[in-house]
Design a protein around this motif. Sequence first.
Motif, PDB file in Angstrom:
ATOM      1  N   THR A 118       2.449 -10.497  -6.017  1.00 50.00           N
ATOM      2  CA  THR A 118       2.367  -9.146  -5.459  1.00 50.00           C
ATOM      3  C   THR A 118       1.214  -8.373  -6.089  1.00 50.00           C
ATOM      4  O   THR A 118       1.001  -8.429  -7.296  1.00 50.00           O
ATOM      5  CB  THR A 118       3.678  -8.362  -5.691  1.00 50.00           C
ATOM      6  N   VAL A 119       0.497  -7.641  -5.244  1.00 46.40           N
ATOM      7  CA  VAL A 119      -0.553  -6.727  -5.688  1.00 46.40           C
ATOM      8  C   VAL A 119      -0.401  -5.454  -4.870  1.00 46.40           C
ATOM      9  O   VAL A 119      -0.083  -5.510  -3.673  1.00 46.40           O
ATOM     10  CB  VAL A 119      -1.965  -7.322  -5.471  1.00 46.40           C
ATOM     11  N   CYS A 120      -0.596  -4.300  -5.491  1.00 44.67           N
ATOM     12  CA  CYS A 120      -0.483  -3.057  -4.743  1.00 44.67           C
ATOM     13  C   CYS A 120      -1.797  -2.288  -4.760  1.00 44.67           C
ATOM     14  O   CYS A 120      -2.625  -2.452  -5.657  1.00 44.67           O
ATOM     15  CB  CYS A 120       0.648  -2.180  -5.291  1.00 44.67           C
ATOM     16  N   ILE A 121      -1.979  -1.479  -3.740  1.00 40.99           N
ATOM     17  CA  ILE A 121      -3.060  -0.494  -3.676  1.00 40.99           C
ATOM     18  C   ILE A 121      -2.384   0.860  -3.750  1.00 40.99           C
ATOM     19  O   ILE A 121      -1.561   1.203  -2.895  1.00 40.99           O
ATOM     20  CB  ILE A 121      -3.890  -0.643  -2.390  1.00 40.99           C
ATOM     21  N   CYS A 122      -2.709   1.625  -4.791  1.00 43.91           N
ATOM     22  CA  CYS A 122      -1.932   2.819  -5.108  1.00 43.91           C
ATOM     23  C   CYS A 122      -2.832   3.886  -5.723  1.00 43.91           C
ATOM     24  O   CYS A 122      -3.845   3.571  -6.343  1.00 43.91           O
ATOM     25  CB  CYS A 122      -0.815   2.430  -6.076  1.00 43.91           C
TER      26      CYS A 122
ATOM     27  N   ILE B 202       0.849  -1.187   0.000  1.00 43.32           N
ATOM     28  CA  ILE B 202       0.000   0.000   0.000  1.00 43.32           C
ATOM     29  C   ILE B 202       0.889   1.243   0.000  1.00 43.32           C
ATOM     30  O   ILE B 202       1.767   1.383   0.851  1.00 43.32           O
ATOM     31  CB  ILE B 202      -0.934   0.036   1.228  1.00 43.32           C
ATOM     32  N   SER B 203       0.652   2.127  -0.969  1.00 49.06           N
ATOM     33  CA  SER B 203       1.422   3.366  -1.064  1.00 49.06           C
ATOM     34  C   SER B 203       0.618   4.383  -1.855  1.00 49.06           C
ATOM     35  O   SER B 203       0.193   4.092  -2.975  1.00 49.06           O
ATOM     36  CB  SER B 203       2.770   3.124  -1.758  1.00 49.06           C
ATOM     37  N   GLN B 204       0.386   5.556  -1.279  1.00 47.56           N
ATOM     38  CA  GLN B 204      -0.331   6.601  -2.009  1.00 47.56           C
ATOM     39  C   GLN B 204       0.414   6.970  -3.279  1.00 47.56           C
ATOM     40  O   GLN B 204      -0.147   6.997  -4.366  1.00 47.56           O
ATOM     41  CB  GLN B 204      -0.499   7.838  -1.112  1.00 47.56           C
ATOM     42  N   SER B 205       1.703   7.265  -3.145  1.00 52.00           N
ATOM     43  CA  SER B 205       2.488   7.759  -4.282  1.00 52.00           C
ATOM     44  C   SER B 205       2.932   6.655  -5.222  1.00 52.00           C
ATOM     45  O   SER B 205       3.197   6.890  -6.400  1.00 52.00           O
ATOM     46  CB  SER B 205       3.732   8.493  -3.776  1.00 52.00           C
ATOM     47  N   GLY B 206       3.046   5.436  -4.695  1.00 47.19           N
ATOM     48  CA  GLY B 206       3.617   4.358  -5.488  1.00 47.19           C
ATOM     49  C   GLY B 206       5.114   4.459  -5.650  1.00 47.19           C
ATOM     50  O   GLY B 206       5.713   3.717  -6.425  1.00 47.19           O
ATOM     51  N   GLU B 207       5.738   5.363  -4.896  1.00 45.85           N
ATOM     52  CA  GLU B 207       7.183   5.566  -5.001  1.00 45.85           C
ATOM     53  C   GLU B 207       7.895   5.401  -3.658  1.00 45.85           C
ATOM     54  O   GLU B 207       9.095   5.609  -3.566  1.00 45.85           O
ATOM     55  CB  GLU B 207       7.499   6.959  -5.556  1.00 45.85           C
ATOM     56  N   THR B 208       7.168   5.032  -2.600  1.00 43.16           N
ATOM     57  CA  THR B 208       7.760   4.920  -1.264  1.00 43.16           C
ATOM     58  C   THR B 208       8.910   3.924  -1.284  1.00 43.16           C
ATOM     59  O   THR B 208       8.721   2.742  -1.597  1.00 43.16           O
ATOM     60  CB  THR B 208       6.693   4.477  -0.249  1.00 43.16           C
ATOM     61  N   ALA B 209      10.096   4.384  -0.936  1.00 44.00           N
ATOM     62  CA  ALA B 209      11.304   3.574  -1.142  1.00 44.00           C
ATOM     63  C   ALA B 209      11.268   2.262  -0.370  1.00 44.00           C
ATOM     64  O   ALA B 209      11.602   1.202  -0.912  1.00 44.00           O
ATOM     65  CB  ALA B 209      12.535   4.386  -0.754  1.00 44.00           C
ATOM     66  N   ASP B 210      10.881   2.302   0.902  1.00 46.55           N
ATOM     67  CA  ASP B 210      10.880   1.079   1.709  1.00 46.55           C
ATOM     68  C   ASP B 210       9.828   0.089   1.211  1.00 46.55           C
ATOM     69  O   ASP B 210      10.050  -1.124   1.223  1.00 46.55           O
ATOM     70  CB  ASP B 210      10.625   1.422   3.176  1.00 46.55           C
ATOM     71  N   THR B 211       8.682   0.589   0.777  1.00 46.41           N
ATOM     72  CA  THR B 211       7.639  -0.294   0.254  1.00 46.41           C
ATOM     73  C   THR B 211       8.075  -0.903  -1.071  1.00 46.41           C
ATOM     74  O   THR B 211       7.831  -2.094  -1.344  1.00 46.41           O
ATOM     75  CB  THR B 211       6.321   0.483   0.095  1.00 46.41           C
ATOM     76  N   LEU B 212       8.734  -0.118  -1.908  1.00 45.36           N
ATOM     77  CA  LEU B 212       9.265  -0.633  -3.171  1.00 45.36           C
ATOM     78  C   LEU B 212      10.308  -1.721  -2.918  1.00 45.36           C
ATOM     79  O   LEU B 212      10.334  -2.751  -3.601  1.00 45.36           O
ATOM     80  CB  LEU B 212       9.856   0.514  -3.987  1.00 45.36           C
ATOM     81  N   ALA B 213      11.144  -1.501  -1.913  1.00 46.79           N
ATOM     82  CA  ALA B 213      12.145  -2.516  -1.573  1.00 46.79           C
ATOM     83  C   ALA B 213      11.468  -3.787  -1.067  1.00 46.79           C
ATOM     84  O   ALA B 213      11.904  -4.905  -1.383  1.00 46.79           O
ATOM     85  CB  ALA B 213      13.094  -1.961  -0.506  1.00 46.79           C
ATOM     86  N   GLY B 214      10.390  -3.647  -0.291  1.00 43.92           N
ATOM     87  CA  GLY B 214       9.643  -4.813   0.173  1.00 43.92           C
ATOM     88  C   GLY B 214       9.007  -5.581  -0.969  1.00 43.92           C
ATOM     89  O   GLY B 214       8.975  -6.819  -0.969  1.00 43.92           O
ATOM     90  N   LEU B 215       8.513  -4.857  -1.957  1.00 42.14           N
ATOM     91  CA  LEU B 215       7.954  -5.484  -3.163  1.00 42.14           C
ATOM     92  C   LEU B 215       9.009  -6.346  -3.841  1.00 42.14           C
ATOM     93  O   LEU B 215       8.759  -7.513  -4.206  1.00 42.14           O
ATOM     94  CB  LEU B 215       7.447  -4.394  -4.106  1.00 42.14           C
ATOM     95  N   ARG B 216      10.189  -5.790  -4.009  1.00 43.18           N
ATOM     96  CA  ARG B 216      11.250  -6.526  -4.692  1.00 43.18           C
ATOM     97  C   ARG B 216      11.722  -7.727  -3.870  1.00 43.18           C
ATOM     98  O   ARG B 216      12.087  -8.769  -4.423  1.00 43.18           O
ATOM     99  CB  ARG B 216      12.409  -5.577  -5.005  1.00 43.18           C
ATOM    100  N   GLU B 217      11.708  -7.584  -2.547  1.00 43.45           N
ATOM    101  CA  GLU B 217      12.046  -8.713  -1.677  1.00 43.45           C
ATOM    102  C   GLU B 217      11.058  -9.854  -1.878  1.00 43.45           C
ATOM    103  O   GLU B 217      11.445 -11.014  -2.016  1.00 43.45           O
ATOM    104  CB  GLU B 217      12.035  -8.246  -0.220  1.00 43.45           C
TER     105      GLU B 217
ATOM    106  N   SER C 241       6.229  12.342  -0.253  1.00 41.30           N
ATOM    107  CA  SER C 241       6.620  11.060  -0.835  1.00 41.30           C
ATOM    108  C   SER C 241       8.027  10.731  -0.372  1.00 41.30           C
ATOM    109  O   SER C 241       8.978  11.413  -0.744  1.00 41.30           O
ATOM    110  CB  SER C 241       6.565  11.141  -2.368  1.00 41.30           C
ATOM    111  N   VAL C 242       8.156   9.690   0.454  1.00 37.26           N
ATOM    112  CA  VAL C 242       9.458   9.363   1.041  1.00 37.26           C
ATOM    113  C   VAL C 242      10.158   8.381   0.113  1.00 37.26           C
ATOM    114  O   VAL C 242       9.909   7.178   0.148  1.00 37.26           O
ATOM    115  CB  VAL C 242       9.297   8.784   2.458  1.00 37.26           C
ATOM    116  N   THR C 243      11.043   8.923  -0.723  1.00 37.67           N
ATOM    117  CA  THR C 243      11.650   8.123  -1.785  1.00 37.67           C
ATOM    118  C   THR C 243      13.081   7.710  -1.475  1.00 37.67           C
ATOM    119  O   THR C 243      13.810   7.288  -2.357  1.00 37.67           O
ATOM    120  CB  THR C 243      11.608   8.897  -3.118  1.00 37.67           C
ATOM    121  N   VAL C 244      13.500   7.854  -0.209  1.00 43.13           N
ATOM    122  CA  VAL C 244      14.784   7.301   0.233  1.00 43.13           C
ATOM    123  C   VAL C 244      14.531   6.525   1.510  1.00 43.13           C
ATOM    124  O   VAL C 244      13.570   6.750   2.220  1.00 43.13           O
ATOM    125  CB  VAL C 244      15.844   8.404   0.475  1.00 43.13           C
TER     126      VAL C 244
END
Length: 609
Positions: free
Chosen positions: A370-374, A347-362, A605-608
């Motif tokens: 994987t499915v996202c709500i964005c 789940i990410s409003q921006s779809g760019e949240t760095a930690d969530t993106l890293a979790g997706l890749r993990e 948007s926390v992208t780091v």
Amino acid sequence: MCGIVGYIGSQQASDIVIEGLRKLEYRGYDSAGIAALDAGRIALRRAEGKLVNLETLLRQQPVPGCVGIGHTRWATHGRPSETNAHPHQAGVIVVVHNGIIENYLELKERLIGLGHNFRSETDTEIIAHLIEQHFNDSGDFEAAVRAALSEVHGAYAVAVLCEAEPDKLIAAKLGSPLVVGQGQGEYFVASDIPAMLSHTREMVFLEDGELVVFNRSSMQVSTLAGTPLQKTPKTITWSPMMAEKGGYRHFMLKEIYEQPRAVADTIAGRLKDEEGDVHLESLGLDDKELQSLKKVFIIACGTSWHAALVGKFYIEKLARIPVEVDIASEFRYRDPIVDEDTLTLLISQSGETADTLAGLREAKGKGGRTVCICNVVDSSIARESDGVIYTHAGPEIGVASTKAFTTQLIGLYLFALRLGRVRGQLSAEECRRRVAELVSLPRKLETALELDVPIENIAKAFAHARDFLYLGRGNQYPIALEGALKLKEISYIHAEGYPAGEMKHGPIALIDENLPVVVLVPHNETYEKVISNMEEVRARGGRVIAVATRAETGLRDKCDALIELPETSDELMPILTSVPLQLLAYHVAVIKGTDVDQPRNLAKSVTVE
């Protein structure tokens, strides 16, 4: 977190760049700067603080030219200052950058050995010097950018100018968002869509490892290694007015009031009343795959994590499948057990949240689905997930999330209904009943918004408090967490959310006549127990603000302030109870005089990491 805007065309770049940066102010920043090319010379202006300071400087010292880049910075390496502000220049090269360069110290040491002199404390300046070094070696601007970026480790979105090639703008991304806008004889590049919407709706979304070279009449996209790519523009349906205040005092208040429409838009086209089912067009998983799932992880950050906690109640109740909720920044570092029968829901409003993106890749790296709500179409998380449930909240400008949160809850509820139906845990008739409740929700949200003035009066009575405690049970506990987060984010008052049943295990020691306690007490199976918790607070002199349903009687004698909401199902009640907590936080912040839309130290948007 930071904002990038670039332009090449026939108009004055400084006007367009400043306008775009203003549209990105919601992302949070502590300094701003701009560079433009005119007659083969780069002019650069930077200022600490808000964008108005840079605008004042530009009136005194304009930067003419039809090619330019600009930046709003949120400090990561180096304190907020004019020296650390972007753009950064090294010889004929000037750069703006979002992200973090992890090996910057190693590169800096090498460049110093080659005779480079550094002025700032930032990692970004290393990129400028590294490109300059390669340009001095090769005399080729594009080749120099490619060579430099191949040496850096970490995350970046960059836009680069070169005095020696004044009709060219180069941009690239890896791990940080970057979007290209195509106009008539002009091109734009920015870290988010609103920066360009008043000029074009035709957008190209760059993927990680892609680089784009602009001149005044064309653009070429390629991989960092130089392989040409064909990119198809997408038309954005948001209008520029959707990103303006529309007469409201703050973006946050406008977005609170947009929630009935946002919820209705997120539901629209997804309810199959006759079949007693839900249609999720881009879910990416067929019925067989949904039936095979044995576990669901939900991972998110901040407000989205609170939505995830509610989502656990939805999925476990309606689909009877175990759910584990993780804070995204913890998920990837604990070696989670993920396999092909596991779904990771992000789940990410921006779809760019760095930690969530890293979790997706993990999760994908371990073979899971994987499915996202964005909320943002074609954002990084949306593109990399197997499927996506888009919320239709429209642009959310205020840093403190409101309508994005409630539409995330809608997305989770729709997914739980779909999963429950396909797994045989929910009958068509039961789904139809729940869908009917869902359809009536926007009207009930409008009724909740009619409490704005009474809630403002409650805020006036309690705005002096130094601390707040929020209590809830069951699916209201995450809403207590969210209410506390909203208050601390925008008013800077310390606030804590807690399960009401745990109050005796510590927080009860805090309660006295100076501590307002917000209690969520809708009528459900724990109603009587929460009433007992309220009595415990009152017995110790605590002041109670109760959020309840209108059907309850006798509550006025048990609290100092009462907020009465319309009734709805227990599953949808968290969406309703969120609204008065948003309004309470908003009015307290306004009374205290804080910056509601751009709270200190926060970014949209926390992208780091």
